[in-house]
Design a protein around this motif. Structure first.
Motif, PDB file in Angstrom:
ATOM      1  N   LEU A 114      -4.744  11.383  14.760  1.00 45.35           N
ATOM      2  CA  LEU A 114      -3.699  10.388  14.994  1.00 45.35           C
ATOM      3  C   LEU A 114      -3.078   9.862  13.711  1.00 45.35           C
ATOM      4  CD1 LEU A 114      -5.469   8.230  17.742  1.00 45.35           C
ATOM      5  CD2 LEU A 114      -3.752  10.013  18.113  1.00 45.35           C
ATOM      6  N   PHE A 115      -3.748  10.059  12.579  1.00 40.37           N
ATOM      7  CA  PHE A 115      -3.350   9.398  11.337  1.00 40.37           C
ATOM      8  C   PHE A 115      -3.024  10.414  10.250  1.00 40.37           C
ATOM      9  CE2 PHE A 115      -6.622   6.920  13.557  1.00 40.37           C
ATOM     10  CZ  PHE A 115      -5.897   5.784  13.871  1.00 40.37           C
ATOM     11  N   ASN A 116      -2.097  10.030   9.376  1.00 37.03           N
ATOM     12  CA  ASN A 116      -1.773  10.878   8.228  1.00 37.03           C
ATOM     13  C   ASN A 116      -2.134  10.243   6.896  1.00 37.03           C
ATOM     14  OD1 ASN A 116       0.198   8.904   8.531  1.00 37.03           O
ATOM     15  ND2 ASN A 116       1.838  10.183   7.701  1.00 37.03           N
ATOM     16  N   LEU A 117      -2.604   8.979   6.920  1.00 34.33           N
ATOM     17  CA  LEU A 117      -2.918   8.296   5.664  1.00 34.33           C
ATOM     18  C   LEU A 117      -4.365   7.816   5.607  1.00 34.33           C
ATOM     19  CD1 LEU A 117       0.321   6.108   5.315  1.00 34.33           C
ATOM     20  CD2 LEU A 117      -0.159   8.304   4.208  1.00 34.33           C
ATOM     21  N   LEU A 118      -5.203   8.251   6.553  1.00 33.90           N
ATOM     22  CA  LEU A 118      -6.585   7.783   6.595  1.00 33.90           C
ATOM     23  C   LEU A 118      -7.592   8.931   6.523  1.00 33.90           C
ATOM     24  CD1 LEU A 118      -6.364   5.014   9.378  1.00 33.90           C
ATOM     25  CD2 LEU A 118      -6.338   4.707   6.891  1.00 33.90           C
ATOM     26  N   ASP A 119      -7.165  10.080   6.032  1.00 30.23           N
ATOM     27  CA  ASP A 119      -8.071  11.223   5.983  1.00 30.23           C
ATOM     28  C   ASP A 119      -9.281  10.945   5.098  1.00 30.23           C
ATOM     29  OD1 ASP A 119      -6.459  12.623   7.672  1.00 30.23           O
ATOM     30  OD2 ASP A 119      -5.485  13.806   6.107  1.00 30.23           O
ATOM     31  N   ASN A 120      -9.046  10.319   3.967  1.00 27.30           N
ATOM     32  CA  ASN A 120     -10.116  10.059   3.001  1.00 27.30           C
ATOM     33  C   ASN A 120     -10.344   8.572   2.810  1.00 27.30           C
ATOM     34  OD1 ASN A 120     -10.633  12.875   2.247  1.00 27.30           O
ATOM     35  ND2 ASN A 120      -8.571  12.796   1.366  1.00 27.30           N
ATOM     36  N   GLY A 121     -10.490   7.863   3.921  1.00 27.48           N
ATOM     37  CA  GLY A 121     -10.688   6.427   3.848  1.00 27.48           C
ATOM     38  C   GLY A 121      -9.355   5.690   3.843  1.00 27.48           C
ATOM     39  N   ALA A 122      -9.445   4.374   3.623  1.00 24.72           N
ATOM     40  CA  ALA A 122      -8.267   3.507   3.625  1.00 24.72           C
ATOM     41  C   ALA A 122      -8.179   2.772   2.300  1.00 24.72           C
ATOM     42  CB  ALA A 122      -8.357   2.511   4.775  1.00 24.72           C
ATOM     43  N   ASN A 123      -6.984   2.341   1.945  1.00 28.88           N
ATOM     44  CA  ASN A 123      -6.828   1.613   0.674  1.00 28.88           C
ATOM     45  C   ASN A 123      -6.755   0.107   0.858  1.00 28.88           C
ATOM     46  OD1 ASN A 123      -4.156   1.110   1.510  1.00 28.88           O
ATOM     47  ND2 ASN A 123      -3.355   2.848   0.352  1.00 28.88           N
ATOM     48  N   MET A 124      -7.034  -0.385   2.077  1.00 21.26           N
ATOM     49  CA  MET A 124      -7.013  -1.816   2.322  1.00 21.26           C
ATOM     50  C   MET A 124      -7.951  -2.163   3.458  1.00 21.26           C
ATOM     51  SD  MET A 124      -4.060  -4.097   4.094  1.00 21.26           S
ATOM     52  CE  MET A 124      -4.532  -3.237   5.591  1.00 21.26           C
ATOM     53  N   VAL A 125      -8.692  -3.270   3.299  1.00 18.62           N
ATOM     54  CA  VAL A 125      -9.487  -3.834   4.381  1.00 18.62           C
ATOM     55  C   VAL A 125      -9.253  -5.334   4.398  1.00 18.62           C
ATOM     56  CG1 VAL A 125     -11.303  -2.077   4.375  1.00 18.62           C
ATOM     57  CG2 VAL A 125     -11.529  -4.095   2.903  1.00 18.62           C
ATOM     58  N   GLY A 126      -9.494  -5.962   5.540  1.00 20.83           N
ATOM     59  CA  GLY A 126      -9.300  -7.396   5.597  1.00 20.83           C
ATOM     60  C   GLY A 126      -9.810  -8.002   6.880  1.00 20.83           C
ATOM     61  N   ALA A 127      -9.685  -9.336   6.949  1.00 21.82           N
ATOM     62  CA  ALA A 127     -10.112 -10.092   8.125  1.00 21.82           C
ATOM     63  C   ALA A 127      -9.350 -11.401   8.145  1.00 21.82           C
ATOM     64  CB  ALA A 127     -11.615 -10.359   8.080  1.00 21.82           C
ATOM     65  N   GLY A 128      -9.101 -11.919   9.355  1.00 26.05           N
ATOM     66  CA  GLY A 128      -8.442 -13.207   9.434  1.00 26.05           C
ATOM     67  C   GLY A 128      -7.781 -13.461  10.761  1.00 26.05           C
ATOM     68  N   GLY A 129      -7.084 -14.599  10.815  1.00 28.34           N
ATOM     69  CA  GLY A 129      -6.385 -15.008  12.017  1.00 28.34           C
ATOM     70  C   GLY A 129      -4.892 -14.801  11.892  1.00 28.34           C
ATOM     71  N   VAL A 130      -4.237 -14.585  13.022  1.00 23.96           N
ATOM     72  CA  VAL A 130      -2.788 -14.380  13.087  1.00 23.96           C
ATOM     73  C   VAL A 130      -2.250 -15.127  14.299  1.00 23.96           C
ATOM     74  CG1 VAL A 130      -0.909 -12.694  13.171  1.00 23.96           C
ATOM     75  CG2 VAL A 130      -3.101 -12.052  12.134  1.00 23.96           C
ATOM     76  N   VAL A 131      -1.084 -15.726  14.155  1.00 19.73           N
ATOM     77  CA  VAL A 131      -0.398 -16.322  15.301  1.00 19.73           C
ATOM     78  C   VAL A 131       1.053 -15.867  15.315  1.00 19.73           C
ATOM     79  CG1 VAL A 131      -1.878 -18.370  15.394  1.00 19.73           C
ATOM     80  CG2 VAL A 131       0.258 -18.430  14.078  1.00 19.73           C
ATOM     81  N   GLN A 132       1.624 -15.863  16.502  1.00 20.85           N
ATOM     82  CA  GLN A 132       3.046 -15.596  16.674  1.00 20.85           C
ATOM     83  C   GLN A 132       3.658 -16.778  17.409  1.00 20.85           C
ATOM     84  OE1 GLN A 132       5.125 -12.966  15.653  1.00 20.85           O
ATOM     85  NE2 GLN A 132       6.708 -14.374  16.390  1.00 20.85           N
ATOM     86  N   ALA A 133       4.674 -17.385  16.811  1.00 20.47           N
ATOM     87  CA  ALA A 133       5.313 -18.569  17.389  1.00 20.47           C
ATOM     88  C   ALA A 133       6.162 -18.194  18.594  1.00 20.47           C
ATOM     89  CB  ALA A 133       6.171 -19.273  16.349  1.00 20.47           C
ATOM     90  N   SER A 134       6.465 -19.195  19.409  1.00 24.37           N
ATOM     91  CA  SER A 134       7.365 -19.015  20.535  1.00 24.37           C
ATOM     92  C   SER A 134       8.799 -18.882  20.028  1.00 24.37           C
ATOM     93  CB  SER A 134       7.261 -20.203  21.487  1.00 24.37           C
ATOM     94  OG  SER A 134       7.712 -21.389  20.837  1.00 24.37           O
TER      95      SER A 134
END
Length: 371
Positions: free
Chosen positions: A266-286
């Protein structure tokens, strides 16, 4: 006698339409009035209908089991509350309505991640590490009942991805309150991916994700009492041998449960791992500009468990060695301090509990959070 048994079996089976193909459900679990899971033959599940997966062979389990880790655990564990148990050889697939599939496609277009350009009305609070290559990320995260409007979204996630020019490959898992998608105020687990065709997808609303667990689906509702957090313990990692990206639920006092995976095709940029990781919260306003609460709706100004929290955030480096996330350079991400906050943890133990690397986050939202 055998004929009678077969006829009775058919009577208690249902036929489900997925991606214009008819699949027979061997058993169904009705969780509530509008939520049903069908037990589908693992080899006929809708995820395999993706055009990139025509020759894909199902991987039944990861090549190497994810190591267990000491984690923050609350009294209100959310794991597998619905007690789904499909027969051997079948997997639970949420019965999707046409409206749900359509809404999933709409929300997928606006799903925010830190590799994308700023999105109007979207606000974040969390941490990110760039560089890599990273092979995985895992964390414990609290979840809370929140008052989220019908045209608002609030979610918390761990994620991993890579970007090159205008192309993005990206995976995230966590919990979400999204009345516009799910039709209710419940906390739902979710998985999201965006791959080489440039399109994103939630859960099993379209093809791509391969469900393997027969008892824990990738998407599941959880009913939480106001003010009482639930806990999820989740892991994303790239399989060492196949390159597929697995999602695992880390279990308390039980073996870990490998839910399923997104195939490497499914992916073309994750064959040899990823260059970013993270964690957190996200909201989308009305559309009116009002932003919903994030985390548990409280700023991270009190005790460790008084606001939203991620604990034991760890990553797999390029050699599949497990490290605390703060072993790598970290960016702190907060884009609306009027409405949301972030506080990085500084202690290793709290009330005899191992927190590892952790942070508190969240806030009440409101009408002055900016764009």
């Amino acid at each position: 006698m055998a004929l009678i048994v077969n006829l009775l079996s058919l009577l208690f089976s249902t036929f489900i339409v997925h991606s214009n193909q008819i699949t027979m459900s061997l058993r169904s679990f009705k969780i509530s009035e509008n939520i049903t899971y069908d037990c589908i033959d693992i080899y006929k599940q809708p995820g395999l209908n993706h055009h990139f997966l025509k020759t894909h062979k199902i991987q039944m389990k990861p090549s190497v089991s994810r190591p267990e880790f000491k984690m923050q655990t609350g009294k209100n564990e959310t794991s597998n509350k619905n007690k789904i148990g499909c027969p051997n050889g079948t997997v639970p697939i949420l019965r999707n309505t046409k409206k749900f599939v359509t809404n999933s496609q709409i929300f997928a277009e606006s799903h925010f991640h830190p590799l994308s350009a700023d999105s109007p009305g979207t606000h974040i609070a969390g941490v990110r590490s760039n560089g890599g290559p990273f092979r995985g990320v895992q964390a414990s995260l609290s979840a809370n009942a929140l008052n989220v409007g019908n045209d608002q979204i609030s979610y918390s996630q761990i994620y991993i991805g890579s970007g090159s020019g205008n192309q993005v490959s990206y995976i995230s898992v966590g919990w979400m309150i999204n009345p516009g998608l799910f039709g209710d105020q419940r906390v739902w687990t979710f998985g999201f991916w965006k791959g080489k065709d440039g399109k994103g997808c939630y859960n099993t609303a379209c093809s791509g994700f391969v469900q393997v667990s027969k008892k824990i689906p990738i998407v599941e509702p959880n009913v939480l009492k106001p003010g009482v957090p639930g806990w999820f313990h989740l892991s994303i990692h790239q399989d060492r041998n196949t390159g597929n990206w697995w999602i695992t639920q880390i279990m308390k006092d039980a073996p870990n449960e490998d839910i399923g995976y997104w195939p490497k095709e499914l992916f073309n940029l994750l064959d040899n791992g990823a260059n970013m990781v993270g964690a957190g919260g996200v909201v989308q306003a009305s559309r009116s500009g009002s932003s919903p609460p994030m985390g548990n709706g409280q700023f991270p100004n009190g005790g460790r468990l008084d606001s939203g929290i991620f604990t034991n955030i760890e990553v797999l480096n390029s050699n599949y060695e497990q490290r605390k996330m703060n072993s790598f350079p970290i960016d702190n991400l907060v884009d609306s301090e009027k409405c949301y906050g972030l506080r990085i943890g500084t202690v290793k133990r709290f009330y005899r509990t191992h927190l590892g690397f952790f942070f508190n986050y969240g806030g009440p939202g409101g009408n002055s959070c900016g764009v």
